[in-house]
Write an enzyme that holds these catalytic residues in place. Structure first.
Site, PDB file in Angstrom:
ATOM      1  CG  HIS A  55      -2.110  -0.944   1.022  1.00  0.00           C
ATOM      2  ND1 HIS A  55      -2.866  -1.413   2.081  1.00  0.00           N
ATOM      3  CD2 HIS A  55      -2.645  -1.508  -0.101  1.00  0.00           C
ATOM      4  CE1 HIS A  55      -3.810  -2.227   1.620  1.00  0.00           C
ATOM      5  NE2 HIS A  55      -3.700  -2.297   0.305  1.00  0.00           N
ATOM      6  CG  HIS A  58       2.234   0.567   4.772  1.00  0.00           C
ATOM      7  ND1 HIS A  58       2.476   0.095   6.040  1.00  0.00           N
ATOM      8  CD2 HIS A  58       0.938   0.960   4.767  1.00  0.00           C
ATOM      9  CE1 HIS A  58       1.373   0.190   6.771  1.00  0.00           C
ATOM     10  NE2 HIS A  58       0.424   0.713   6.013  1.00  0.00           N
ATOM     11  CG  ASP A 130      -1.813  -1.274   7.596  1.00  0.00           C
ATOM     12  OD1 ASP A 130      -1.132  -0.730   8.481  1.00  0.00           O
ATOM     13  OD2 ASP A 130      -2.232  -0.658   6.588  1.00  0.00           O
TER      14      ASP A 130
END
Length: 253
Positions: A55, A58, A130
């Site tokens: 993502h 990140h 996450d």
């Protein structure tokens, strides 16, 4: 043994800057942006970037940091095509050396198809991206409830003193959901008071501790006796079904 600095980024991200004093090795975990890392490095070298998943919040700082420092980018083999600048692709059971300290790679898909975590046992540190949050877990964007439950059960089996370096400050929101789901829960009440005191003083709730999370987080308690009944699910519901119900309720909360 390992110095870890939290670098706030964007609206609620944490980037983690690690330093091994024994060797001078410096690494950063999930750099959302390069700027906070530049400021914290203050001209010191950067040896590696550890990415947990693809993502943008990140990996957003990957290329700028690599171009400027020549650092090595390490990320999930299952997602190598989506990690900008990746040099080394790693998977479950691989070891990443953080200077003199070894970190074990754990495959923990669920939030994304190729999510990994890094566990440095000697430093009692888990960099979980996450997959897990304080009192929470990531949304299931690319994986299944079974995958996420398997990942969380791996995490909760780690020693109580393990510090959980999750990548977002979502804790107050997760606390409100947990209290709605499990009103009057004693472990949750004690943890909630600690969380609110920290946030009232502008302090981070990260890192969390595995022992505290195991006792309080509904996402780690799907196989707890009585949880199905508390959720109004049929007797004998399996842990994955219960976990899926908890995650679904959080999505709608």
């Amino acid at each position: 043994m390992l110095e870890i600095t939290l670098l706030p980024a964007r609206s609620d991200n944490y980037i983690f800057l690690g330093h091994d004093p024994a060797t001078g090795f410096r690494f950063v975990v999930d750099p959302a942006d390069a700027e906070p890392v530049w400021a914290a490095l203050a001209g010191q070298r950067l040896d590696a970037i550890l990415n947990t998943h693809h993502h943008g919040d990140h990996v957003g700082g990957n290329l700028a940091l690599k171009d400027a420092t020549g650092c090595t980018i390490i990320g999930p083999a299952a997602d190598r095509d989506r990690i900008p600048g990746i040099d080394r692709a790693v998977a479950d059971g691989d070891t990443v050396m953080l200077g003199s300290l070894a970190a074990q790679v754990m495959d923990v898909p669920g939030h994304t198809r190729g999510h990994i975590a890094y566990y440095a046992a000697a430093a009692q540190a888990l960099f979980c991206g996450d997959t897990m949050f304080a009192l929470g877990c990531g949304r299931l964007f690319e994986g299944t409830p079974a995958q996420m439950w398997a990942a969380l059960t791996r995490f909760r089996a780690l020693p109580d003193a393990t510090r959980v370096y999750c990548a977002h400050e979502y804790t107050e929101s997760n606390l409100r959901f947990a209290e709605h789901l499990l009103p009057g829960d004693p472990a949750l009440a004690a943890y909630g008071a600690e969380i609110r005191a920290k946030r009232a003083h502008g302090l981070p709730t990260v890192p969390a501790l595995i022992g505290v999370e195991r006792a309080a987080s509904p996402f780690l308690r799907a196989d707890e006796a009585g949880m199905a009944a508390r959720l109004g699910l049929p007797p004998g519901s399996d842990a994955v079904t219960i976990f899926a119900e908890i995650r679904s309720r959080k999505d709608r909360f």
